[in-house]
Each structure stands twice: as structure tokens, then as C-alpha cells.
Design a protein around this motif. Structure first.
Motif, PDB file in Angstrom:
ATOM      1  N   LYS A   1      32.060  -3.837  34.646  1.00  0.00           N
ATOM      2  CA  LYS A   1      31.581  -2.899  33.622  1.00  0.00           C
ATOM      3  C   LYS A   1      31.059  -3.643  32.406  1.00  0.00           C
ATOM      4  CE  LYS A   1      31.021   1.320  32.078  1.00  0.00           C
ATOM      5  NZ  LYS A   1      30.029   2.211  32.663  1.00  0.00           N
ATOM      6  N   GLU A   2      31.710  -4.755  32.044  1.00  0.00           N
ATOM      7  CA  GLU A   2      31.227  -5.569  30.923  1.00  0.00           C
ATOM      8  C   GLU A   2      29.808  -6.076  31.182  1.00  0.00           C
ATOM      9  OE1 GLU A   2      35.057  -7.804  28.872  1.00  0.00           O
ATOM     10  OE2 GLU A   2      33.850  -8.878  30.336  1.00  0.00           O
ATOM     11  N   GLN A   3      29.570  -6.480  32.405  1.00  0.00           N
ATOM     12  CA  GLN A   3      28.283  -7.055  32.756  1.00  0.00           C
ATOM     13  C   GLN A   3      27.211  -5.986  33.003  1.00  0.00           C
ATOM     14  OE1 GLN A   3      28.522  -9.635  36.158  1.00  0.00           O
ATOM     15  NE2 GLN A   3      26.512 -10.521  35.786  1.00  0.00           N
ATOM     16  N   PHE A   4      27.621  -4.850  33.550  1.00  0.00           N
ATOM     17  CA  PHE A   4      26.692  -3.770  33.890  1.00  0.00           C
ATOM     18  C   PHE A   4      27.136  -2.494  33.173  1.00  0.00           C
ATOM     19  CE2 PHE A   4      26.727  -6.777  37.399  1.00  0.00           C
ATOM     20  CZ  PHE A   4      25.377  -7.067  37.524  1.00  0.00           C
ATOM     21  N   LYS A   5      26.678  -2.343  31.941  1.00  0.00           N
ATOM     22  CA  LYS A   5      27.129  -1.250  31.067  1.00  0.00           C
ATOM     23  C   LYS A   5      26.902   0.146  31.646  1.00  0.00           C
ATOM     24  CE  LYS A   5      28.099  -4.053  27.618  1.00  0.00           C
ATOM     25  NZ  LYS A   5      29.343  -4.735  27.734  1.00  0.00           N
ATOM     26  N   ASN A   6      25.855   0.303  32.455  1.00  0.00           N
ATOM     27  CA  ASN A   6      25.530   1.626  32.997  1.00  0.00           C
ATOM     28  C   ASN A   6      26.188   1.907  34.342  1.00  0.00           C
ATOM     29  OD1 ASN A   6      23.886   2.340  30.820  1.00  0.00           O
ATOM     30  ND2 ASN A   6      22.127   1.293  31.710  1.00  0.00           N
ATOM     31  N   ALA A   7      26.997   0.987  34.819  1.00  0.00           N
ATOM     32  CA  ALA A   7      27.671   1.187  36.108  1.00  0.00           C
ATOM     33  C   ALA A   7      28.688   2.320  35.991  1.00  0.00           C
ATOM     34  CB  ALA A   7      28.363  -0.099  36.542  1.00  0.00           C
ATOM     35  N   SER A   8      28.774   3.108  37.037  1.00  0.00           N
ATOM     36  CA  SER A   8      29.754   4.198  37.056  1.00  0.00           C
ATOM     37  C   SER A   8      31.158   3.622  37.297  1.00  0.00           C
ATOM     38  CB  SER A   8      29.419   5.191  38.165  1.00  0.00           C
ATOM     39  OG  SER A   8      29.626   4.601  39.438  1.00  0.00           O
TER      40      SER A   8
END
Length: 71
Positions: free
Chosen positions: A50-57
Motif C-alpha cells: 500500500k505504501e508503494q501503490f497508494k491506489n491499491a485496494s
């Protein structure tokens, strides 16, 4: 009088069903991780994703966490 529901009501029901299925899948992932004594590791990996991919569910993050630990 028609027996059909409106498009808005149908879409609302569909969204509720989607949310329920996502919740079930998240619960399954967390249960699987816990059963294997890897709950902390899977959740940690999910947060790192989530830190790396802010838009990840949330579901995507848990799936990545599970896969990182080969569960």
C-alpha cells in the motif's frame, strides 16, 4: 404495476454484493494467513504494498501479502 426494480436499486444491490464478496475474500486471506502462523507477515507485506501503490485496494494488498509468503 411492474415487478422490476429500478436501475438505481439494481446498481445499489450489485455494489452491496460486490462489497460482500470482497469482504469474504479478505476474510479468507486473513484466515489462511492466521492458520499458517503468518498473519503478521502477510499484513506487513500488505501495508508495504500500500505504501508503494497508494491506489491499491485493500484486497489487492492482502493478495500481494499472501503471495509474497507463498500461502
Amino acid at each position: 404495476m411492474e415487478d422490476f426494480i429500478s436501475n438505481d436499486d439494481f446498481n445499489l444491490e450489485l455494489r452491496a454484493l460486490d462489497e460482500a464478496l470482497i469482504n469474504i475474500e479478505c476474510d479468507d486471506i486473513l484466515s489462511r494467513a492466521s492458520a499458517n502462523g503468518m498473519l503478521l507477515e502477510v499484513v506487513w507485506s500488505a501495508f508495504k504494498h500500500k505504501e508503494q501503490f497508494k491506489n491499491a485496494s485493500f484486497l489487492e494488498c492482502l493478495q500481494v501479502g499472501l503471495n509474497e509468503w507463498d500461502l
